[in-house]
Design a protein around this motif. Sequence first.
Motif, PDB file in Angstrom:
ATOM      1  N   ASP A  48       0.808  -1.218   0.000  1.00  0.00           N
ATOM      2  CA  ASP A  48       0.000   0.000   0.000  1.00  0.00           C
ATOM      3  C   ASP A  48       0.844   1.273   0.000  1.00  0.00           C
ATOM      4  N   ASN A  49       2.099   1.153   0.380  1.00  0.00           N
ATOM      5  CA  ASN A  49       2.977   2.332   0.409  1.00  0.00           C
ATOM      6  C   ASN A  49       3.909   2.428  -0.800  1.00  0.00           C
ATOM      7  N   PHE A  50       3.811   1.470  -1.708  1.00  0.00           N
ATOM      8  CA  PHE A  50       4.600   1.532  -2.934  1.00  0.00           C
ATOM      9  C   PHE A  50       3.915   2.409  -3.970  1.00  0.00           C
ATOM     10  N   GLY A  51       4.720   2.984  -4.877  1.00  0.00           N
ATOM     11  CA  GLY A  51       4.175   3.720  -6.006  1.00  0.00           C
ATOM     12  C   GLY A  51       3.730   2.762  -7.096  1.00  0.00           C
ATOM     13  N   GLU A  52       3.331   3.300  -8.232  1.00  0.00           N
ATOM     14  CA  GLU A  52       2.801   2.462  -9.310  1.00  0.00           C
ATOM     15  C   GLU A  52       3.876   1.974 -10.280  1.00  0.00           C
ATOM     16  N   ASP A  53       5.083   2.548 -10.228  1.00  0.00           N
ATOM     17  CA  ASP A  53       6.060   2.295 -11.284  1.00  0.00           C
ATOM     18  C   ASP A  53       7.277   1.487 -10.863  1.00  0.00           C
ATOM     19  N   GLY A  54       7.267   0.956  -9.624  1.00  0.00           N
ATOM     20  CA  GLY A  54       8.388   0.145  -9.145  1.00  0.00           C
ATOM     21  C   GLY A  54       7.985  -1.307  -8.973  1.00  0.00           C
ATOM     22  N   PHE A  55       7.909  -1.745  -7.724  1.00  0.00           N
ATOM     23  CA  PHE A  55       7.546  -3.134  -7.454  1.00  0.00           C
ATOM     24  C   PHE A  55       6.177  -3.495  -8.026  1.00  0.00           C
ATOM     25  N   LYS A  56       5.225  -2.572  -7.956  1.00  0.00           N
ATOM     26  CA  LYS A  56       3.882  -2.866  -8.476  1.00  0.00           C
ATOM     27  C   LYS A  56       3.914  -3.121  -9.978  1.00  0.00           C
ATOM     28  N   LYS A  57       4.727  -2.387 -10.689  1.00  0.00           N
ATOM     29  CA  LYS A  57       4.851  -2.600 -12.142  1.00  0.00           C
ATOM     30  C   LYS A  57       5.427  -3.984 -12.422  1.00  0.00           C
ATOM     31  N   LEU A  58       6.452  -4.371 -11.654  1.00  0.00           N
ATOM     32  CA  LEU A  58       7.055  -5.684 -11.849  1.00  0.00           C
ATOM     33  C   LEU A  58       6.051  -6.794 -11.579  1.00  0.00           C
ATOM     34  N   VAL A  59       5.233  -6.619 -10.531  1.00  0.00           N
ATOM     35  CA  VAL A  59       4.240  -7.641 -10.177  1.00  0.00           C
ATOM     36  C   VAL A  59       3.078  -7.646 -11.160  1.00  0.00           C
ATOM     37  N   ASP A  60       2.525  -6.466 -11.445  1.00  0.00           N
ATOM     38  CA  ASP A  60       1.310  -6.381 -12.266  1.00  0.00           C
ATOM     39  C   ASP A  60       1.563  -6.648 -13.744  1.00  0.00           C
ATOM     40  N   GLU A  61       2.731  -6.253 -14.241  1.00  0.00           N
ATOM     41  CA  GLU A  61       3.010  -6.394 -15.664  1.00  0.00           C
ATOM     42  C   GLU A  61       4.031  -7.486 -15.977  1.00  0.00           C
ATOM     43  N   GLY A  62       4.609  -8.075 -14.937  1.00  0.00           N
ATOM     44  CA  GLY A  62       5.598  -9.129 -15.128  1.00  0.00           C
ATOM     45  C   GLY A  62       5.091 -10.467 -14.628  1.00  0.00           C
ATOM     46  N   TYR A  63       6.016 -11.396 -14.467  1.00  0.00           N
ATOM     47  CA  TYR A  63       5.675 -12.742 -14.001  1.00  0.00           C
ATOM     48  C   TYR A  63       6.289 -12.934 -12.625  1.00  0.00           C
ATOM     49  N   PHE A  64       5.444 -13.242 -11.641  1.00  0.00           N
ATOM     50  CA  PHE A  64       5.841 -13.278 -10.233  1.00  0.00           C
ATOM     51  C   PHE A  64       5.829 -14.726  -9.741  1.00  0.00           C
ATOM     52  N   TRP A 511      10.534  -7.402 -22.109  1.00  0.00           N
ATOM     53  CA  TRP A 511      10.662  -8.191 -23.324  1.00  0.00           C
ATOM     54  C   TRP A 511       9.303  -8.765 -23.702  1.00  0.00           C
ATOM     55  N   LYS A 512       9.179 -10.084 -23.802  1.00  0.00           N
ATOM     56  CA  LYS A 512       7.917 -10.724 -24.185  1.00  0.00           C
ATOM     57  C   LYS A 512       7.203 -11.371 -22.999  1.00  0.00           C
ATOM     58  N   ILE A 513       7.625 -11.013 -21.796  1.00  0.00           N
ATOM     59  CA  ILE A 513       7.059 -11.642 -20.602  1.00  0.00           C
ATOM     60  C   ILE A 513       5.591 -11.262 -20.454  1.00  0.00           C
ATOM     61  N   GLU A 514       4.733 -12.258 -20.390  1.00  0.00           N
ATOM     62  CA  GLU A 514       3.317 -11.997 -20.127  1.00  0.00           C
ATOM     63  C   GLU A 514       3.091 -11.873 -18.626  1.00  0.00           C
ATOM     64  N   SER A 515       2.149 -11.043 -18.242  1.00  0.00           N
ATOM     65  CA  SER A 515       1.854 -10.879 -16.823  1.00  0.00           C
ATOM     66  C   SER A 515       1.231 -12.153 -16.275  1.00  0.00           C
ATOM     67  N   GLY A 516       1.563 -12.455 -15.043  1.00  0.00           N
ATOM     68  CA  GLY A 516       1.013 -13.644 -14.407  1.00  0.00           C
ATOM     69  C   GLY A 516       1.796 -13.981 -13.158  1.00  0.00           C
ATOM     70  N   TYR A 517       1.454 -15.093 -12.567  1.00  0.00           N
ATOM     71  CA  TYR A 517       2.149 -15.532 -11.357  1.00  0.00           C
ATOM     72  C   TYR A 517       1.982 -17.031 -11.201  1.00  0.00           C
ATOM     73  N   THR A 518       2.789 -17.593 -10.319  1.00  0.00           N
ATOM     74  CA  THR A 518       2.667 -19.009 -10.001  1.00  0.00           C
ATOM     75  C   THR A 518       2.962 -19.223  -8.528  1.00  0.00           C
ATOM     76  N   HIS A 519       2.248 -20.185  -7.950  1.00  0.00           N
ATOM     77  CA  HIS A 519       2.541 -20.617  -6.580  1.00  0.00           C
ATOM     78  C   HIS A 519       3.340 -21.914  -6.578  1.00  0.00           C
ATOM     79  N   ALA A 520       3.666 -22.417  -7.763  1.00  0.00           N
ATOM     80  CA  ALA A 520       4.455 -23.644  -7.860  1.00  0.00           C
ATOM     81  C   ALA A 520       5.849 -23.403  -7.278  1.00  0.00           C
ATOM     82  N   PRO A 521       6.442 -24.407  -6.656  1.00  0.00           N
ATOM     83  CA  PRO A 521       7.778 -24.214  -6.072  1.00  0.00           C
ATOM     84  C   PRO A 521       8.854 -24.071  -7.136  1.00  0.00           C
TER      85      PRO A 521
END
Length: 556
Positions: A48-64, A511-521
């Motif tokens: 909640d204290n992060f801006g929109e263009d740092g960690f949130k960008k990596l999480v929302d637009e990248g693969y976590f 690059w070509k990374i689609e946004s998404g995430y996984t809980h797989a180890p």
Amino acid sequence: MKKFTLSFLLVASAIVSAFAQFTEDKPKLVVGIIVDQMKYDYISRYWDNFGEDGFKKLVDEGYFVRNGQYNYAPTVTGPGHASVYSGTSPAYHSIVNNHFYDREKGKSVYCVDDDRYTTVGADTKNGKKSPYRLAVTNLSDELKWASNFRSKVYTVSIKDRSAVLPAGHRADGAYWLDDKTGNWISSSFYMENLPEWIEKMNNAKKRPIDQYLKSTWELSLPADRYTASTEDSTAYESLFPGKSEPTFPYDIKKGVAADRVRAKSGRKYDIIKGTPYGNTVVTEMAINILDNEGLGQDNFTDLLGVSYSSTDYAGHAYGPQSMEVEDMYIKLDGEIATLIKSLDEKVGEGNYVIFLTADHAGAQNAGFMRDRMNFEAVNIKSKEDTKVIDAYLSEKFGEGKYVASNYSGQLYLDRNLIAEKKLDLEEVQAATAEAFMTMPQYAAAILGKDLERNEYTLGYKGLIYNGFNPRYSPDVYGVLKSHNVDYGKGGTTHFSPYRYDTHVPIMFYGWKIESGYTHAPHTITEIAPTICSFLNMNYPSGCYSDPIIIPLEDED
């Protein structure tokens, strides 16, 4: 003949065209970001204290990768950086600790020290470093080979080991901060002289780092926004020089004046490392490398390794529950946003790929665990434990100092003494394990001989096995109980095989990374082969991990 020549040219043209298409179908730049001592839950705790263009960008637009783990112990900086970039564990790359006992030399050695080389950029000894102890190739090395040495590789950190180990053996430059002069320095392993543009920065009359020494570390937000942290002043924090309480603001200029230890050693710039400005100078240097070395400007993929270490200094000083650590990450969020913006402008959005992870996580403060969690945790002292073990072994085998080195349960025996007494090494190891288990702070003790002849895959035995190198690792591992730490009362540390030290974020962006995430180890040793698969090149020589399957955008 003309028909043959024309046909040959057409085929040759097609091959060249296909090759060009294949080689160009990859990012122009790889940016590896390692955040020192970053726990996985910092992303959600501070969200909640992060801006929109740092960690949130990596999480929302990248693969976590939400279940990213270290698959070995001990969890410390040198092995962490070596493992991320080599795609393997200390069992293979041989960087078993930051400092470890070298049996051949009969003394403790530092993982990147190398007296064969000299400092470049300052008249100090802080540049006598090299990666010669790294026993395998890494991502940087493989990139050099794959491009026939046309790819450029640069790394930057305030810590020497965090720049040297990612850089590999043929980097164009690895730079770290000299705490005596405030200069960016390197080693003669990489170059004879610094590039002119760095010399100019170092010799400037008004350097940013000198301004930071006169600055104040203040909260980024109103104090009531720091809901993920304890109150500002607690008994679980260390004191900043010149302060009587661990509270904001932190006057760095006053801290320099009050710091007698750093003044005596001449290391006045070291104080910057424990403030957010330590991360700021790394971002500034990374952007300067982009500008002056032309990274990501042709079809030969370059690599820029960026290691943020001030987070580690803050964790050690104040602990993960502190407002200081939360504010450090709020400010780091801004640094990452600045770096991403610069990459978009200089390399182009979609032309680079970022991976972000940590070199280890961190424990909770032992006092905090006792007082606020009702959890039995203690602060131990290795020196005291060593006395107990030496006394136990002396009673069993005769007088002698059997312990050559011991830190946090990683114990090396004096094998010369054991040979002189004509004792059996495994018998002495077994007795040492018995001695560990007479002390209630330990959960287990594992013999080096057992690690040599057995294969362990589960629990902390599996992690210790993956970190065990027969030539360089300890004779006996004393495994502390959960949240017991070999550290002082203020702040915290990391070292253990427990989840609080192994669970870290792993992110891919660009690059070509689609946004998404996984809980797989997944483990951090899967990062290097993932990047190698993006670049269509060989994995590092000791890498036995597979790439993470990350969804990529369809070219059509």
